[in-house]
Write an enzyme that holds these catalytic residues in place. Structure first.
Site, PDB file in Angstrom:
ATOM      1  N   ASP A  20      35.340  16.659 -22.369  1.00 33.02           N
ATOM      2  CA  ASP A  20      34.919  16.581 -23.768  1.00 33.02           C
ATOM      3  C   ASP A  20      35.793  17.478 -24.638  1.00 33.02           C
ATOM      4  OD1 ASP A  20      33.612  16.676 -26.221  1.00 33.02           O
ATOM      5  OD2 ASP A  20      31.671  17.251 -25.383  1.00 33.02           O
ATOM      6  N   ILE A  21      36.613  16.880 -25.486  1.00 35.73           N
ATOM      7  CA  ILE A  21      37.536  17.638 -26.332  1.00 35.73           C
ATOM      8  C   ILE A  21      36.808  18.532 -27.339  1.00 35.73           C
ATOM      9  CG2 ILE A  21      37.821  15.858 -28.117  1.00 35.73           C
ATOM     10  CD1 ILE A  21      40.855  16.597 -28.113  1.00 35.73           C
ATOM     11  N   ASN A  34      40.395   7.669 -38.529  1.00 40.92           N
ATOM     12  CA  ASN A  34      40.708   6.454 -39.279  1.00 40.92           C
ATOM     13  C   ASN A  34      41.461   6.876 -40.539  1.00 40.92           C
ATOM     14  OD1 ASN A  34      38.674   7.038 -41.381  1.00 40.92           O
ATOM     15  ND2 ASN A  34      37.197   6.500 -39.795  1.00 40.92           N
ATOM     16  N   ASP A  44      36.395  10.373 -32.762  1.00 40.31           N
ATOM     17  CA  ASP A  44      36.340  10.705 -34.187  1.00 40.31           C
ATOM     18  C   ASP A  44      34.922  11.109 -34.586  1.00 40.31           C
ATOM     19  OD1 ASP A  44      37.021  10.960 -36.887  1.00 40.31           O
ATOM     20  OD2 ASP A  44      37.110   8.815 -37.244  1.00 40.31           O
TER      21      ASP A  44
END
Length: 188
Positions: A20-21, A34, A44
Site C-alpha cells: 500500500d503506497i 486524472n 488516486d
C-alpha cells in the site's frame, strides 16, 4: 508478509514492493492522477482519502493556474496527512493499442515525476504502476519503460531510492521479471 525485491542501480536502490503506497514514508509518493487532479478510483482515490481534506483544495488551485494536467505531466503538492512529505501527481496515458504515443507519454509521466522530486531536493520517491489499472496499459509493456526511467535517475545520482508499489502478486511478479532482465539478480 508482502513480497519485496531490492536492486542496486548506480549508487541508488530500487525496491519493488507488493503493498500500500499510502503508508510509505518516502520524501514523495506519486499519485496516478486524472487530468483534473480530482481524485477518483484506484490508487488516486486511496491517496486522496489518506491525504485528508486539504488535498482537494491544493489540487483545485493547481488546476485553476495551469488548466488540466496533460498525460505525461507532473505537479507536486504537500503530503498533508500522509507519512510522505509530498505527493507528485502525474497523469499516465490511456492505452489505445500503443500507436497513439502511449509509450512516450508513460515515460514522460515517470521522468517528469522524477524531475519534480529533483527540483524539490527530494532523495526518495515511491511510485504506483502508472496507467496499468483502469487506463489499461499492459503491465509487461509498462514495467520496462518505467524501470528504465527510474534507472536513469538513480544512475545520475539525483535520487537515492525509488520504490514501486504493486497491487497483487501477479503485478509484482511481472515487474520483478522486467527488473531482473534489466538489472540482474536482486540484492538482499
Amino acid at each position: 508478509m508482502s513480497d519485496q525485491a531490492r536492486y542496486t542501480v548506480g549508487k541508488g536502490t530500487l525496491l519493488l514492493i507488493e503493498g500500500d503506497i499510502t503508508r510509505d514514508d518516502a520524501d514523495a509518493i506519486v499519485n496516478a492522477a486524472n487530468s483534473a487532479l480530482a481524485g477518483g478510483g484506484g490508487v488516486d482515490g486511496a491517496i486522496h482519502r489518506a491525504a485528508g481534506p486539504m488535498l482537494p483544495a491544493a489540487c483545485r488551485a493547481i488546476i485553476a493556474e495551469i488548466g488540466r494536467l496533460p498525460a505525461g505531466g507532473a505537479v507536486i503538492t504537500p503530503g498533508f496527512d500522509l507519512p510522505a512529505r509530498h505527493i507528485i501527481h502525474t497523469v499516465g496515458p490511456i492505452w489505445h493499442g500503443g500507436n497513439s504515443g502511449e509509450p512516450e507519454k508513460l515515460r514522460s509521466a515517470y521522468t517528469q515525476s522524477l524531475a519534480r522530486a529533483v527540483e524539490n531536493s527530494l532523495s526518495s520517491i515511491s511510485f504506483p504502476a502508472v496507467s496499468t489499472g483502469v487506463y489499461g496499459f499492459p503491465v509487461e509493456k509498462a514495467a520496462p519503460i518505467a524501470l528504465k526511467a527510474m534507472a536513469e535517475a538513480l544512475t545520475a545520482g539525483s535520487i537515492r531510492e525509488v520504490r514501486v508499489y504493486l497491487h497483487g502478486k501477479h503485478a509484482f511478479d511481472l515487474w520483478r521479471l522486467a527488473a531482473d532482465a534489466l538489472f540482474g539478480e536482486i540484492t538482499r
